[in-house]
Design an enzyme around this catalytic site. Structure first.
Site, PDB file in Angstrom:
ATOM      1  N   CYS A 123       8.074   5.468   5.434  1.00  0.00           N
ATOM      2  CA  CYS A 123       7.886   4.808   6.740  1.00  0.00           C
ATOM      3  C   CYS A 123       6.877   3.676   6.633  1.00  0.00           C
ATOM      4  CB  CYS A 123       7.430   5.814   7.787  1.00  0.00           C
ATOM      5  SG  CYS A 123       5.802   6.515   7.429  1.00  0.00           S
ATOM      6  N   ASP A 182      24.621 -33.655   5.661  1.00  0.00           N
ATOM      7  CA  ASP A 182      24.848 -34.743   4.718  1.00  0.00           C
ATOM      8  C   ASP A 182      26.378 -34.899   4.661  1.00  0.00           C
ATOM      9  OD1 ASP A 182      24.522 -36.518   2.486  1.00  0.00           O
ATOM     10  OD2 ASP A 182      25.155 -34.863   1.202  1.00  0.00           O
ATOM     11  N   CYS A 192       3.260   4.762   6.419  1.00  0.00           N
ATOM     12  CA  CYS A 192       2.977   5.312   5.082  1.00  0.00           C
ATOM     13  C   CYS A 192       2.766   4.164   4.094  1.00  0.00           C
ATOM     14  CB  CYS A 192       4.127   6.181   4.583  1.00  0.00           C
ATOM     15  SG  CYS A 192       4.582   7.485   5.726  1.00  0.00           S
TER      16      CYS A 192
END
Length: 703
Positions: free
Chosen positions: A15, A396, A18
């Site tokens: 997590c 372009d 953590c």
């Protein structure tokens, strides 16, 4: 200062909180100077000295395993329900159900019922308490601290059953979060498994199977039908259809012959090929894609930075609010202590920011991984978000909206010279030129089998044309401007030139100082898909589409009208393109520039989002652009913008939903309508909905 930097892959990083704690623990190692943890890719870079044992000790609280980056991981596939922590959750659920049965038969306050609920709490919450109690002693407030205090508080006031429900649902929430991040990371793992670990190398007359790490540049690689290409290289013998969808996202196999480039991870479908290796294993295109995608997932998007900063202050604030809810009514308003302590604990539980913290990273990681699998390399969450807000897209012309391969469309003689001679003289002069239009003339001369003349004393006039001596006569080829300086162009010829230019063609006159002998018209063919792409962009809400080109106004306008572009800026030098982008940014704020990443580098860098085409073939495109379309295929542009807009919406939905649900639950606590288990159920539900909502990004279609 030591410059030693080691990169490691991590297993078991479950997590975000953590991850933050793991990073903090590593920083406390005295020999470590800096740490960068990449939660999305599950990797960590450590500057300084630290052994694998020290790093694993820093992550022991979450069972994190550490492996050197270059080590090939044979990852053990453990089914979701067979993981140790998930087994504990299931045992905890068994005791929880058994506890409720006991409460109906023996009573809620009986020692047997309390013992069963206590077992459920201890088994399901063992890992949680280990971290939460340690955090509490250090006054570190995160999700696990909140849960630990809430569960211990519930036990103290005799709410053993609710405490057990909270433990089970929190463990389930953690398991779901870990599972969702694992699913999101799999998109990167699948990229890593694309290229084979070994290749057949031919040395002399012998063939050996060699690990890719031991293959050198210049080695000859044998690729049989049905085999995957292990290294980037150049075909030196044979021809075949190569499926390079894994690299470029192109669904149709590409024909490769001698001199063509092949990429590691692509599949040889039918022919036998010998390929000269051109890059080492760590420099292949697929290796660069993996590296850039992992870097992209490490870079926090603006919305994620906001959520992380918010969560830092949010958790302690929830602790204070919970304390005030538990203490003020009994002290000042004559409230019942057990009742208000219970409500304070409910505030702690509902305040847990799981869904809020995971709301952004799971969406970003999912979207970047999904894009990479479709041949679009997005180099960070910030670029993903910015693409979702684009108002203007500037293109372009050459090689982007057009094929980038000019063709001769018209040849006309204005004298006694034949068309074949006009073409032959033009080709003789252009043999010495590097201009793209020169190659078009040479291709046409070869195709028409034009006569071959020898040109001498070649001289180029930059931006205008060239001259050379052929059969003792000085011939010129170039723009009408070049000839206007030498002679007067007849009005009927001038009208023909204007007419061709209005069709988007470039006209080159051929002649001597005294007379125009004839002319050639050359046009860069518009890509078949360009019109539908512009229409898709307009449907997606892009306000303005602009073409930037060095061509003349007439050519630019003709293509602009053909494609339905909002604006065309013609006759631009590279620095003019840069100024055009700056001007568009001042007007519209969010502007994308799409080019090939080489001559458009300044404009790409100046745009809000620089998008390069054909990234698989050019390192420059991969390095300069914020987003690289790996195939030379503009079709991926609407998909990229659609994915980015969808990701922005998903992040907004996730944050609004997670925060709104918290607010609603907090309001329900005051009158006592929200129980502890309902609070944690709301939290688990919101986490699950946030995860599932983010997973919808995997369904974003490319077309």
């Amino acid at each position: 200062m030591s410059e030693t930097k080691n990169v490691y892959r991590l297993q078991g990083l479950s997590c975000t909180s953590c991850a933050a704690k793991f990073e903090k623990n590593i920083r406390e190692i005295q020999t470590v100077e800096d740490v960068q943890l990449n939660f999305g890719a599950s990797k960590i870079a450590v500057v300084g000295e630290a052994s694998v044992e020290q790093l694993e000790a820093a992550g022991a609280f979450d069972g994190i395993k550490v492996f050197p980056d270059r080590q090939k991981l044979t990852e053990e596939k453990i089914p979701f329900w067979q993981k140790r922590e998930n087994k504990n959750t299931m045992v905890s659920l068994f005791f929880l159900l058994f506890g409720y049965i006991s409460s109906f038969t023996a009573g809620e306050s009986s020692p047997a019922t309390i013992t069963i609920f206590a077992l459920s709490i201890l088994i399901g919450g063992y890992d949680l308490f280990k971290v939460g109690l340690k955090n509490l002693t250090r006054l570190e407030f995160d999700m696990k601290t909140l849960m630990t205090v809430a569960i211990i508080g519930a036990a103290i006031i005799g709410e053993w059953g609710e405490g057990a429900v909270v433990v089970f649902l929190f463990a389930l929430s953690e398991a779901l979060e870990g599972y969702s991040m694992e699913k999101a990371r799999q998109s990167i793992r699948s990229l890593m498994d694309i290229a084979p670990d070994t290749a057949i190398i031919k040395r002399g007359k012998q063939e050996f199977e060699i690990a890719v790490e031991d293959i050198q540049v210049g080695d000859i690689m044998i690729i049989k039908p049905g085999q995957k290409v292990a290294m980037d290289g150049e075909v030196i013998k044979g021809q075949s259809s190569i499926n390079q969808a894994a690299i470029t996202g192109e669904s149709i196999p590409v024909h490769k012959a001698t001199g063509d480039e092949v990429f590691a991870g692509s599949l040889n479908e039918e022919g036998f090929l010998e390929v000269r290796v051109t890059k080492l294993a760590e420099d292949t295109t697929i290796a660069k894609i993996i590296h850039l995608v992992e870097e992209a997932q490490a870079e926090r998007a603006p919305s994620q930075q906001f959520v992380d900063k918010f969560a830092k202050y949010y958790t302690p604030a929830v602790m204070i609010i919970a304390l005030l809810v538990a203490v003020i009514p009994p002290l000042l308003m004559g409230g019942e202590w057990p009742e208000w302590i219970y409500r304070g604990l409910a505030v702690l539980v509902v305040g847990c920011p799981c869904a809020l913290v995971i709301s952004t990273p799971v969406a970003i990681v999912t979207a970047i991984g999904h894009a990479a699998k479709n041949g679009v390399l997005i180099k960070g969450g910030i670029h993903l978000e910015e693409t979702g807000r684009l108002k203007v897209v500037a293109f372009d012309k050459t090689g982007t909206l057009t094929e980038g391969k000019p063709e001769v469309t018209n040849i006309a003689s204005l004298s006694n010279m034949s068309k074949n001679d006009i073409l032959a003289i033009s080709a003789a002069i252009e043999t010495f030129s590097q201009h793209p239009l020169a190659s078009a003339i040479l291709r046409k001369a070869a195709k028409e089998k034009a006569a071959e003349y020898t040109a001498e004393d070649f001289q180029s006039y930059t931006g205008k044309g060239a001259k050379a001596v052929i059969n003792k006569t000085v011939y010129y080829i170039g723009s009408p401007k070049l000839f206007e300086e030498m002679l007067s162009i007849p009005e009927d010829v001038q009208n023909q030139i204007t007419d061709l230019q209005s069709q988007g063609k470039t006209v080159m006159l051929v002649g001597t100082q005294e007379e125009v002998k004839g002319y050639l018209a050359v046009a860069d063919q518009v890509r078949k898909s360009s019109l539908s792409i512009i229409q898709k962009l307009q449907k997606l809400g892009v306000e303005k589409t602009v073409m930037l080109t060095g061509d003349n106004q007439a050519t630019g306008k003709a293509i602009g009208t053909q494609l339905g572009l909002s604006d065309v800026k013609a006759e631009l030098m590279p620095q003019d393109k840069l100024e055009a982008i700056k001007s568009l940014r001042e007007q519209y704020s969010k502007v994308a520039m799409i080019g090939d990443g080489i001559n458009d580098a300044p404009a790409l860098a100046s745009a809000t989002v620089g998008i390069a085409m054909g990234g698989a073939g050019t390192d420059t495109a991969l390095e300069t652009a914020d987003i690289a379309l790996m195939a030379d295929d503009l079709e991926k542009l609407p998909y990229t913008i659609a994915l980015s807009r969808k990701t922005l919406n998903v992040i907004k939905q996730n944050i609004t939903f997670a925060f709104g649900l918290k607010l609603l639950a907090l309001l329900l606590i005051i009158p006592g309508w929200l129980t502890l288990w309902m609070a944690i159920f709301a939290d688990v539900g919101s986490t699950l909905i946030v995860v599932l909502n983010s997973m919808r990004l995997m369904k974003t279609k490319y077309n």
